[in-house]
Design a protein around this motif. Structure first.
Motif, PDB file in Angstrom:
ATOM      1  N   PHE A 282       0.752  -1.392   0.041  1.00 16.85           N
ATOM      2  CA  PHE A 282       0.223   0.180   0.284  1.00 16.85           C
ATOM      3  C   PHE A 282       0.966   1.183  -0.230  1.00 16.85           C
ATOM      4  N   ILE A 283       1.664   1.496   0.585  1.00 20.26           N
ATOM      5  CA  ILE A 283       3.032   1.995   0.966  1.00 20.26           C
ATOM      6  C   ILE A 283       3.651   2.280  -0.521  1.00 20.26           C
ATOM      7  N   THR A 284       4.398   1.545  -1.222  1.00 18.21           N
ATOM      8  CA  THR A 284       4.672   1.325  -2.198  1.00 18.21           C
ATOM      9  C   THR A 284       3.518   2.114  -3.113  1.00 18.21           C
ATOM     10  N   PHE A 285       2.161   1.649  -3.854  1.00 23.09           N
ATOM     11  CA  PHE A 285       1.535   2.412  -4.060  1.00 23.09           C
ATOM     12  C   PHE A 285       1.029   3.230  -4.225  1.00 23.09           C
ATOM     13  N   LEU A 286       1.172   4.256  -2.612  1.00 23.00           N
ATOM     14  CA  LEU A 286       0.814   5.402  -2.702  1.00 23.00           C
ATOM     15  C   LEU A 286       2.599   6.228  -3.323  1.00 23.00           C
ATOM     16  N   LYS A 287       4.016   5.668  -3.222  1.00 18.20           N
ATOM     17  CA  LYS A 287       5.014   6.110  -3.465  1.00 18.20           C
ATOM     18  C   LYS A 287       5.190   6.065  -4.929  1.00 18.20           C
ATOM     19  N   LYS A 288       4.288   6.248  -6.348  1.00 15.30           N
ATOM     20  CA  LYS A 288       4.393   5.379  -7.291  1.00 15.30           C
ATOM     21  C   LYS A 288       5.181   7.159  -7.745  1.00 15.30           C
ATOM     22  N   GLY A 289       4.758   7.976  -7.683  1.00 13.24           N
ATOM     23  CA  GLY A 289       5.088   9.404  -8.461  1.00 13.24           C
ATOM     24  C   GLY A 289       7.098   9.574  -7.648  1.00 13.24           C
ATOM     25  N   GLY A 290       7.292   9.520  -6.808  1.00 15.84           N
ATOM     26  CA  GLY A 290       8.554   9.968  -7.007  1.00 15.84           C
ATOM     27  C   GLY A 290       9.093   9.512  -7.036  1.00 15.84           C
ATOM     28  N   PRO A 291      11.421   9.199  -6.696  1.00 14.69           N
ATOM     29  CA  PRO A 291      12.089   8.976  -7.416  1.00 14.69           C
ATOM     30  C   PRO A 291      12.354   7.225  -8.143  1.00 14.69           C
ATOM     31  N   LEU A 292      12.293   7.309  -9.480  1.00 12.90           N
ATOM     32  CA  LEU A 292      12.040   6.002 -10.005  1.00 12.90           C
ATOM     33  C   LEU A 292      13.312   5.033  -9.466  1.00 12.90           C
ATOM     34  N   ARG A 293      14.014   5.037  -8.925  1.00  9.56           N
ATOM     35  CA  ARG A 293      15.187   3.833  -7.649  1.00  9.56           C
ATOM     36  C   ARG A 293      14.484   3.552  -7.137  1.00  9.56           C
ATOM     37  N   ILE A 294      14.282   4.831  -6.134  1.00  9.44           N
ATOM     38  CA  ILE A 294      13.286   4.087  -4.696  1.00  9.44           C
ATOM     39  C   ILE A 294      12.251   3.912  -4.785  1.00  9.44           C
TER      40      ILE A 294
END
Length: 152
Positions: free
Chosen positions: A108-120
């Motif tokens: 869920f947290i990864t889904f929410l952060k999908k707009g962030g830096p691609l490496r992370i």
């Protein structure tokens, strides 16, 4: 003629027998995948801290407890008392439940952060995959441990 060292289903192995019998053969992969979750989550920003803190707790707790479980079984410490088959089932069932909750939180947290830096984002996706693999391994170990406990 060489004697076979196959363990009956009800016996708990010790020594190198833990590397050759099911469900005990899953100890090392559980530690590897759990350790990878721990490393991958720790290598990124732990934001938000609450759900990812749970993921870190689960991965570190299960890594340490599985290591202790391996040491106890390897040294034969489980031969001194009864109930180890039930404890093995209970621990792996609890670990599977913990890892499932941690994997869902992490996804869920990864889904929410999908707009962030691609490496992370890629590191977080790898952590999610390894968390689900660790969940699967702990679940299989719990099922096989329950069968062994039933025959004990």
């Amino acid at each position: 003629m060489a004697a076979t060292t196959a363990q009956p289903l009800g016996n708990l192995p010790s020594g190198l027998g833990i590397c050759t019998t099911a469900p005990d053969i899953f100890y090392l992969p559980e530690m590897v995948f759990g350790g990878l979750v721990w490393i991958l989550v720790a290598s990124t920003n732990v934001e938000p801290p609450n759900p990812l803190g749970w993921v870190m707790f689960v991965s570190v707790f299960c890594f340490v407890m599985t290591l202790l479980w391996i040491i106890i079984f390897f040294l034969g410490g489980h031969k001194n008392s009864s109930g180890w088959a039930a404890a093995d089932f209970a621990y792996h069932g609890l670990a599977a439940l913990f890892y499932l909750s941690a994997a869902v939180d992490l996804a869920f947290i990864t889904f929410l952060k999908k707009g962030g830096p691609l490496r992370i984002y890629r590191i977080d996706i790898a952590a999610v995959v390894f968390a689900y693999l660790a969940t699967l391994l702990y679940f299989i170990h719990a099922v096989l441990s329950s069968l062994r406990w039933k025959h004990f």
